[in-house]
Design a protein around this motif. Sequence first.
Motif, PDB file in Angstrom:
ATOM      1  N   ALA A 250      -2.044   4.418  -4.079  1.00  0.00           N
ATOM      2  CA  ALA A 250      -1.582   4.226  -2.696  1.00  0.00           C
ATOM      3  C   ALA A 250      -2.455   3.222  -1.954  1.00  0.00           C
ATOM      4  N   LEU A 251      -3.759   3.344  -2.119  1.00  0.00           N
ATOM      5  CA  LEU A 251      -4.657   2.403  -1.453  1.00  0.00           C
ATOM      6  C   LEU A 251      -4.456   0.983  -1.960  1.00  0.00           C
ATOM      7  N   ARG A 252      -4.214   0.856  -3.255  1.00  0.00           N
ATOM      8  CA  ARG A 252      -3.998  -0.487  -3.811  1.00  0.00           C
ATOM      9  C   ARG A 252      -2.692  -1.088  -3.319  1.00  0.00           C
ATOM     10  N   ILE A 253      -1.678  -0.258  -3.130  1.00  0.00           N
ATOM     11  CA  ILE A 253      -0.424  -0.765  -2.563  1.00  0.00           C
ATOM     12  C   ILE A 253      -0.668  -1.264  -1.143  1.00  0.00           C
ATOM     13  N   LEU A 254      -1.392  -0.481  -0.349  1.00  0.00           N
ATOM     14  CA  LEU A 254      -1.691  -0.899   1.024  1.00  0.00           C
ATOM     15  C   LEU A 254      -2.503  -2.189   1.045  1.00  0.00           C
ATOM     16  N   GLU A 255      -3.449  -2.315   0.130  1.00  0.00           N
ATOM     17  CA  GLU A 255      -4.229  -3.551   0.040  1.00  0.00           C
ATOM     18  C   GLU A 255      -3.333  -4.727  -0.335  1.00  0.00           C
ATOM     19  N   SER A 256      -2.427  -4.508  -1.278  1.00  0.00           N
ATOM     20  CA  SER A 256      -1.585  -5.595  -1.788  1.00  0.00           C
ATOM     21  C   SER A 256      -0.643  -6.147  -0.733  1.00  0.00           C
ATOM     22  N   VAL A 257      -0.186  -5.294   0.193  1.00  0.00           N
ATOM     23  CA  VAL A 257       0.740  -5.766   1.231  1.00  0.00           C
ATOM     24  C   VAL A 257       0.014  -6.144   2.517  1.00  0.00           C
ATOM     25  N   GLY A 258      -1.324  -6.132   2.467  1.00  0.00           N
ATOM     26  CA  GLY A 258      -2.097  -6.599   3.603  1.00  0.00           C
ATOM     27  C   GLY A 258      -2.351  -5.590   4.699  1.00  0.00           C
ATOM     28  N   LEU A 259      -2.131  -4.290   4.401  1.00  0.00           N
ATOM     29  CA  LEU A 259      -2.330  -3.265   5.424  1.00  0.00           C
ATOM     30  C   LEU A 259      -3.697  -2.590   5.334  1.00  0.00           C
ATOM     31  N   ARG A 260      -4.444  -2.854   4.294  1.00  0.00           N
ATOM     32  CA  ARG A 260      -5.825  -2.391   4.170  1.00  0.00           C
ATOM     33  C   ARG A 260      -6.652  -3.533   3.592  1.00  0.00           C
ATOM     34  N   SER A 261      -7.869  -3.601   4.011  1.00  0.00           N
ATOM     35  CA  SER A 261      -8.786  -4.566   3.410  1.00  0.00           C
ATOM     36  C   SER A 261      -9.256  -4.024   2.074  1.00  0.00           C
ATOM     37  N   ALA A 262      -9.185  -4.854   1.046  1.00  0.00           N
ATOM     38  CA  ALA A 262      -9.611  -4.405  -0.277  1.00  0.00           C
ATOM     39  C   ALA A 262     -11.107  -4.100  -0.296  1.00  0.00           C
ATOM     40  N   ALA A 263     -11.874  -4.873   0.409  1.00  0.00           N
ATOM     41  CA  ALA A 263     -13.302  -4.631   0.647  1.00  0.00           C
ATOM     42  C   ALA A 263     -14.089  -4.133  -0.568  1.00  0.00           C
ATOM     43  N   PRO A 264     -14.279  -4.920  -1.583  1.00  0.00           N
ATOM     44  CA  PRO A 264     -13.782  -6.283  -1.761  1.00  0.00           C
ATOM     45  C   PRO A 264     -12.505  -6.313  -2.613  1.00  0.00           C
ATOM     46  N   ASP A 265     -11.843  -7.476  -2.593  1.00  0.00           N
ATOM     47  CA  ASP A 265     -10.728  -7.702  -3.505  1.00  0.00           C
ATOM     48  C   ASP A 265     -11.327  -8.068  -4.864  1.00  0.00           C
ATOM     49  N   LEU A 266     -10.898  -7.373  -5.912  1.00  0.00           N
ATOM     50  CA  LEU A 266     -11.371  -7.667  -7.265  1.00  0.00           C
ATOM     51  C   LEU A 266     -10.288  -8.438  -7.992  1.00  0.00           C
ATOM     52  N   VAL A 267     -10.599  -9.660  -8.410  1.00  0.00           N
ATOM     53  CA  VAL A 267      -9.638 -10.457  -9.168  1.00  0.00           C
ATOM     54  C   VAL A 267     -10.178 -10.654 -10.576  1.00  0.00           C
ATOM     55  N   ALA A 268      -9.275 -10.700 -11.534  1.00  0.00           N
ATOM     56  CA  ALA A 268      -9.664 -10.898 -12.928  1.00  0.00           C
ATOM     57  C   ALA A 268      -8.557 -11.654 -13.634  1.00  0.00           C
ATOM     58  N   CYS A 269      -8.910 -12.565 -14.524  1.00  0.00           N
ATOM     59  CA  CYS A 269      -7.888 -13.342 -15.224  1.00  0.00           C
ATOM     60  C   CYS A 269      -7.278 -12.506 -16.354  1.00  0.00           C
ATOM     61  N   PRO A 270      -6.105 -12.885 -16.847  1.00  0.00           N
ATOM     62  CA  PRO A 270      -5.376 -12.052 -17.802  1.00  0.00           C
ATOM     63  C   PRO A 270      -5.813 -12.190 -19.255  1.00  0.00           C
ATOM     64  N   THR A 271      -6.834 -12.946 -19.545  1.00  0.00           N
ATOM     65  CA  THR A 271      -7.347 -13.269 -20.886  1.00  0.00           C
ATOM     66  C   THR A 271      -6.432 -14.264 -21.596  1.00  0.00           C
ATOM     67  N   CYS A 272      -7.045 -15.030 -22.481  1.00  0.00           N
ATOM     68  CA  CYS A 272      -6.300 -15.977 -23.311  1.00  0.00           C
ATOM     69  C   CYS A 272      -7.144 -16.279 -24.539  1.00  0.00           C
ATOM     70  N   GLY A 273      -6.746 -17.286 -25.305  1.00  0.00           N
ATOM     71  CA  GLY A 273      -7.451 -17.607 -26.539  1.00  0.00           C
ATOM     72  C   GLY A 273      -8.851 -18.137 -26.329  1.00  0.00           C
ATOM     73  N   ARG A 274      -9.193 -18.524 -25.080  1.00  0.00           N
ATOM     74  CA  ARG A 274     -10.549 -19.003 -24.814  1.00  0.00           C
ATOM     75  C   ARG A 274     -11.533 -17.869 -24.550  1.00  0.00           C
TER      76      ARG A 274
END
Length: 364
Positions: A250-274
């Motif tokens: 639920a908290l992640r949904i609220l963060e995703s639509v901009g209604l809660r601050s992720a504090a902090p937002d964690l981003v990660a790439c999807p992996t690849c051959g590198r």
Amino acid sequence: MTTRVINIGSVAVGGNAPVSVQSMCNTPTADVEQTLQQIHRLAAAGCEIIRLAVPDMAAAEAFKPITEASPIPVIADIHFDHRLAVAAIANGAAAVRVNPGNLGGDDAVKAVAEALLQYNVPVRVGANSGSLPKEFIHHLNAASAAEHDELLSEALVQSVLQQAAAFEHYGVRNIKVSLKASSVPATVKAYRKFAARADYPLHVGVTEAGTPARGIVKSAAGIGALLLDNIGNTIRVSLTADPEQEVIAALRILESVGLRSAAPDLVACPTCGRTRINLVELAEKVEALINRIKAEKGRIQLKKIAVMGCVVNGPGEAKDADLGIAGGDGKVVLFRKGQIEATLSESAGFEALEKLIRENTVWE
């Protein structure tokens, strides 16, 4: 959508109040100690309102010690026996969830309404696709597949309007409503229709969403679509899982639509051959660290943390991250705003990142 405001204990629901997060305990309510332990865990995870099943009078009587010790407002979930609702209200329930149609007739609805008014407690009424009145079910059974979601959404709206009217008749105005189906399109249609017709605060969710793998996706699609339409005042993600997973989702949904601050937002790439490090494990360790700090009442003063799979693209793609870590051949680099600050082993890299995150944490 602007709605009337109700207060569930200390939590305002509706109007301009923030969208609140709910869950439901899966402990035996009559087991006060076990139930309170779970409530405290859920509150630490970010739950703001909790609901408890009240299947019998022992559970209703347990509300007194539970509500006295709970850190968050407690709602009583009642079916079939209006006496349980009256008892739970008298024992401190911050709100009740009932279906007037299964309480036992008009006298039972009146008794619950009188208790609600006496203790100034709000009520949630709601329909779901499995509990519609017989006249609606008959039409649904005769509908084609193409007509089903449209008819179901209208049936949900009509059912809830009837339920709310049953309490309004006795002077109850502190009413919250829900209109849930396991079908995401039917759920979204129902809430959109209802929001255009009435001003009751809305408890939003997709019922019987399933296991986390399916349920989180369905809930994010349905709840997220409604929140982006400015529809919804409190939410529950219904999962066949530990309730803590409901709160986190639920908290992640609220963060995703901009209604809660992720504090902090964690981003990660999807992996690849590198990718030459165990990126999945590293990202999960960073996520667990953030959750642990939050549970310990730490406020991380970083907007974005990045976990990236390779040095080639990591610092560049995530150059707006306050802190980041990117992998190489068994090594990682730490970077800040796109600038590399250190090259370390994979294990030392995580430890260094943790140190930097904790240095940027304020403790409450």
